[in-house]
Scaffold this motif. Sequence first.
Motif, PDB file in Angstrom:
ATOM      1  N   GLU A  33       0.823  -1.208   0.000  1.00 56.11           N
ATOM      2  CA  GLU A  33       0.000   0.000   0.000  1.00 56.11           C
ATOM      3  C   GLU A  33       0.860   1.263   0.000  1.00 56.11           C
ATOM      4  OE1 GLU A  33      -3.103  -1.911   3.037  1.00 56.11           O
ATOM      5  OE2 GLU A  33      -1.103  -2.634   2.558  1.00 56.11           O
ATOM      6  N   LEU A  34       1.946   1.228   0.778  1.00 57.70           N
ATOM      7  CA  LEU A  34       2.832   2.389   0.826  1.00 57.70           C
ATOM      8  C   LEU A  34       3.417   2.693  -0.553  1.00 57.70           C
ATOM      9  CD1 LEU A  34       4.946   2.037   4.108  1.00 57.70           C
ATOM     10  CD2 LEU A  34       3.496   3.962   3.477  1.00 57.70           C
ATOM     11  N   LEU A  35       3.859   1.664  -1.248  1.00 55.22           N
ATOM     12  CA  LEU A  35       4.528   1.864  -2.532  1.00 55.22           C
ATOM     13  C   LEU A  35       3.571   2.236  -3.651  1.00 55.22           C
ATOM     14  CD1 LEU A  35       7.151  -1.045  -2.470  1.00 55.22           C
ATOM     15  CD2 LEU A  35       7.428   1.343  -1.785  1.00 55.22           C
ATOM     16  N   SER A  36       2.285   2.174  -3.367  1.00 59.71           N
ATOM     17  CA  SER A  36       1.299   2.516  -4.404  1.00 59.71           C
ATOM     18  C   SER A  36       0.819   3.967  -4.310  1.00 59.71           C
ATOM     19  CB  SER A  36       0.086   1.582  -4.281  1.00 59.71           C
ATOM     20  OG  SER A  36      -0.649   1.869  -3.097  1.00 59.71           O
ATOM     21  N   LEU A  37       1.411   4.753  -3.385  1.00 58.01           N
ATOM     22  CA  LEU A  37       0.882   6.077  -3.085  1.00 58.01           C
ATOM     23  C   LEU A  37       1.673   7.229  -3.698  1.00 58.01           C
ATOM     24  CD1 LEU A  37       0.056   5.528   0.709  1.00 58.01           C
ATOM     25  CD2 LEU A  37      -1.517   5.424  -1.239  1.00 58.01           C
ATOM     26  N   GLN A  38       2.586   6.939  -4.607  1.00 59.97           N
ATOM     27  CA  GLN A  38       3.439   7.999  -5.149  1.00 59.97           C
ATOM     28  C   GLN A  38       3.074   8.355  -6.597  1.00 59.97           C
ATOM     29  OE1 GLN A  38       5.099   5.222  -3.342  1.00 59.97           O
ATOM     30  NE2 GLN A  38       4.522   6.597  -1.658  1.00 59.97           N
ATOM     31  N   GLY A  39       1.837   8.089  -6.986  1.00 63.75           N
ATOM     32  CA  GLY A  39       1.417   8.334  -8.365  1.00 63.75           C
ATOM     33  C   GLY A  39       0.955   9.738  -8.663  1.00 63.75           C
ATOM     34  N   GLY A  40       0.873  10.597  -7.644  1.00 67.96           N
ATOM     35  CA  GLY A  40       0.479  11.976  -7.870  1.00 67.96           C
ATOM     36  C   GLY A  40      -0.938  12.120  -8.374  1.00 67.96           C
ATOM     37  N   LEU A  41      -1.223  13.226  -9.035  1.00 63.85           N
ATOM     38  CA  LEU A  41      -2.572  13.474  -9.548  1.00 63.85           C
ATOM     39  C   LEU A  41      -2.960  12.482 -10.631  1.00 63.85           C
ATOM     40  CD1 LEU A  41      -2.405  17.382  -9.740  1.00 63.85           C
ATOM     41  CD2 LEU A  41      -3.524  15.993  -7.983  1.00 63.85           C
ATOM     42  N   GLU A  42      -1.962  11.977 -11.354  1.00 63.58           N
ATOM     43  CA  GLU A  42      -2.240  11.023 -12.427  1.00 63.58           C
ATOM     44  C   GLU A  42      -2.597   9.649 -11.888  1.00 63.58           C
ATOM     45  OE1 GLU A  42       0.267  14.279 -13.988  1.00 63.58           O
ATOM     46  OE2 GLU A  42       0.275  13.004 -12.223  1.00 63.58           O
ATOM     47  N   GLY A  43      -2.143   9.360 -10.671  1.00 63.88           N
ATOM     48  CA  GLY A  43      -2.386   8.040 -10.110  1.00 63.88           C
ATOM     49  C   GLY A  43      -1.491   6.977 -10.694  1.00 63.88           C
ATOM     50  N   ASP A  44      -0.465   7.373 -11.433  1.00 64.54           N
ATOM     51  CA  ASP A  44       0.433   6.412 -12.084  1.00 64.54           C
ATOM     52  C   ASP A  44       1.822   7.028 -12.124  1.00 64.54           C
ATOM     53  OD1 ASP A  44       1.779   4.582 -13.581  1.00 64.54           O
ATOM     54  OD2 ASP A  44       0.622   4.890 -15.427  1.00 64.54           O
ATOM     55  N   GLU A  45       2.711   6.546 -11.266  1.00 62.51           N
ATOM     56  CA  GLU A  45       4.033   7.163 -11.202  1.00 62.51           C
ATOM     57  C   GLU A  45       4.857   6.901 -12.456  1.00 62.51           C
ATOM     58  OE1 GLU A  45       7.186   4.830  -8.733  1.00 62.51           O
ATOM     59  OE2 GLU A  45       5.295   4.730  -7.620  1.00 62.51           O
ATOM     60  N   ALA A  46       4.444   5.951 -13.300  1.00 63.69           N
ATOM     61  CA  ALA A  46       5.156   5.724 -14.561  1.00 63.69           C
ATOM     62  C   ALA A  46       5.070   6.941 -15.471  1.00 63.69           C
ATOM     63  CB  ALA A  46       4.590   4.496 -15.265  1.00 63.69           C
ATOM     64  N   GLN A  47       4.063   7.767 -15.251  1.00 65.22           N
ATOM     65  CA  GLN A  47       3.898   8.976 -16.065  1.00 65.22           C
ATOM     66  C   GLN A  47       4.670  10.165 -15.500  1.00 65.22           C
ATOM     67  OE1 GLN A  47      -0.184   9.912 -17.202  1.00 65.22           O
ATOM     68  NE2 GLN A  47      -0.851   7.876 -16.520  1.00 65.22           N
ATOM     69  N   LEU A  48       5.308   9.990 -14.356  1.00 67.29           N
ATOM     70  CA  LEU A  48       5.973  11.096 -13.676  1.00 67.29           C
ATOM     71  C   LEU A  48       7.487  10.992 -13.812  1.00 67.29           C
ATOM     72  CD1 LEU A  48       3.939  11.096 -10.329  1.00 67.29           C
ATOM     73  CD2 LEU A  48       3.349  12.204 -12.486  1.00 67.29           C
ATOM     74  N   SER A  49       8.152  12.141 -13.708  1.00 63.77           N
ATOM     75  CA  SER A  49       9.615  12.165 -13.685  1.00 63.77           C
ATOM     76  C   SER A  49      10.116  11.699 -12.319  1.00 63.77           C
ATOM     77  CB  SER A  49      10.124  13.580 -13.953  1.00 63.77           C
ATOM     78  OG  SER A  49       9.761  14.452 -12.874  1.00 63.77           O
ATOM     79  N   ASN A  50      11.379  11.328 -12.255  1.00 65.87           N
ATOM     80  CA  ASN A  50      11.978  10.972 -10.965  1.00 65.87           C
ATOM     81  C   ASN A  50      11.908  12.152  -9.990  1.00 65.87           C
ATOM     82  OD1 ASN A  50      12.553   8.495 -11.985  1.00 65.87           O
ATOM     83  ND2 ASN A  50      14.784   8.780 -12.088  1.00 65.87           N
ATOM     84  N   ASP A  51      12.050  13.365 -10.526  1.00 60.30           N
ATOM     85  CA  ASP A  51      12.001  14.554  -9.671  1.00 60.30           C
ATOM     86  C   ASP A  51      10.644  14.683  -8.984  1.00 60.30           C
ATOM     87  OD1 ASP A  51      14.618  15.787 -10.261  1.00 60.30           O
ATOM     88  OD2 ASP A  51      13.817  15.921 -12.288  1.00 60.30           O
ATOM     89  N   GLU A  52       9.562  14.463  -9.724  1.00 59.70           N
ATOM     90  CA  GLU A  52       8.242  14.618  -9.133  1.00 59.70           C
ATOM     91  C   GLU A  52       7.948  13.500  -8.141  1.00 59.70           C
ATOM     92  OE1 GLU A  52       3.568  15.526 -10.293  1.00 59.70           O
ATOM     93  OE2 GLU A  52       5.064  15.270 -11.889  1.00 59.70           O
ATOM     94  N   VAL A  53       8.377  12.270  -8.449  1.00 57.44           N
ATOM     95  CA  VAL A  53       8.173  11.166  -7.501  1.00 57.44           C
ATOM     96  C   VAL A  53       8.962  11.424  -6.219  1.00 57.44           C
ATOM     97  CG1 VAL A  53       8.532   8.694  -7.099  1.00 57.44           C
ATOM     98  CG2 VAL A  53       7.626   9.483  -9.287  1.00 57.44           C
ATOM     99  N   MET A  54      10.181  11.966  -6.370  1.00 56.06           N
ATOM    100  CA  MET A  54      10.961  12.315  -5.175  1.00 56.06           C
ATOM    101  C   MET A  54      10.237  13.379  -4.366  1.00 56.06           C
ATOM    102  SD  MET A  54      13.054  14.891  -3.831  1.00 56.06           S
ATOM    103  CE  MET A  54      13.777  15.804  -5.195  1.00 56.06           C
ATOM    104  N   PHE A  55       9.730  14.412  -5.015  1.00 55.21           N
ATOM    105  CA  PHE A  55       9.023  15.500  -4.351  1.00 55.21           C
ATOM    106  C   PHE A  55       7.831  14.952  -3.557  1.00 55.21           C
ATOM    107  CE2 PHE A  55       5.887  18.912  -4.167  1.00 55.21           C
ATOM    108  CZ  PHE A  55       6.645  20.028  -3.837  1.00 55.21           C
ATOM    109  N   ILE A  56       7.055  14.079  -4.173  1.00 55.09           N
ATOM    110  CA  ILE A  56       5.886  13.491  -3.500  1.00 55.09           C
ATOM    111  C   ILE A  56       6.319  12.625  -2.328  1.00 55.09           C
ATOM    112  CG2 ILE A  56       3.980  11.860  -3.780  1.00 55.09           C
ATOM    113  CD1 ILE A  56       3.817  12.836  -6.734  1.00 55.09           C
ATOM    114  N   THR A  57       7.331  11.787  -2.552  1.00 58.34           N
ATOM    115  CA  THR A  57       7.766  10.844  -1.520  1.00 58.34           C
ATOM    116  C   THR A  57       8.304  11.564  -0.292  1.00 58.34           C
ATOM    117  OG1 THR A  57       8.316   9.208  -3.212  1.00 58.34           O
ATOM    118  CG2 THR A  57       9.291   8.890  -1.040  1.00 58.34           C
ATOM    119  N   VAL A  58       9.140  12.579  -0.497  1.00 64.06           N
ATOM    120  CA  VAL A  58       9.716  13.304   0.647  1.00 64.06           C
ATOM    121  C   VAL A  58       8.611  13.957   1.466  1.00 64.06           C
ATOM    122  CG1 VAL A  58      11.150  15.263   1.314  1.00 64.06           C
ATOM    123  CG2 VAL A  58      11.979  13.645  -0.386  1.00 64.06           C
TER     124      VAL A  58
END
Length: 368
Positions: free
Chosen positions: A18-43
Amino acid sequence: MTASPSQPNYWEYIRVEELLSLQGGLEGDEAQLSNDEVMFITVHQVYELWFKLLLRELASLRNLLKQPVDDARMAEAVGGARRASTILRRCVDHFEVMETLTTRAYLAFRDKLMPASGFQSAQMRQMEILLGLPDEERIGLGLEGSYLDALRAHGGASSPALERVQRTRADRPTLREAFEAWLHRTPIDGVGPDHPQAERELDRFLSSYAAAHALQVDASHRSARILVRTPEDERKLAERYGSEKRSLLEFLSPPGPDGAGRRRRRAALLFILTYCHLPLLAWPHALVEAMIELEQHLVIFRQRHARMVERVIGRRVGTGGSSGVDYLDQTALAYRVFRDLWSVRTYQIRADLAPALQRPQFFAFAPR
């Protein structure tokens, strides 16, 4: 075969999937996001988890202090405050990760956040409220009517964030109120506030303390006179040291309807810090030091936050419409809750000048 509840796997206990599924941002899919945005969300998610732990520790400390504290539980109170400080230090460390985000990389997805803002972190607001930051000392974000309005959903409806903050506002006392009540109960020279002679004994202690403080200031003044070159130098030096002596008397004569209560609490701080070598004052002293350390790390967190933001976005308008770095710098300067813990440092005296106690045995270990 699956594990039974009494035989969990690590990933089940920690809820890893469940934790690893929460970094998808507004798109709900982290595959569509840059590493920078996933880092921003995760931190930021990590910060919210740290804030959750901080709220638990601060609430437990408040609950412990709002009633007479058994000596055996003082270590628990100190431990809770120290853990909160440790968590805040880790929060400061995380800004280093955020600073790997370049301005250009952030700008690539920043507009996506509009008009969201870190100001809408309900848990940060809850911490401020639980600590005891008064509403009248808050600095406005810039556009909203109040910090509560900033937590409303678009259109003005309530939100889970607003509801959590409102529950915290209704949950009294604050940590500052509980800590001050604990200070008020301190038996100064063995005499508590309910003793028939409480005021007379308090006056006696403060009078002897002020005299010792005056001796210390006068000694410093004499030593500093080596710097004097002119009569004007002498006048300025005399005024500065005279002001230092008067300042203690003003500190011990607070105005207002709660003046007598504040006077006793300030006297309790001076008493604990002056006689911290006595066995039964060791843990109270540790708690006083842990409380100022807690606020110090919160101030450092705010200052470090401001420098991280300035490094990444400069001094542009914040995503939530605030003045950005200027707002963060203002809160770092203004948001102090335990002000007397800082002020009392000005009035401490050397150990050899501490007035003799009338009842030192009150603070000794009881004989077996």
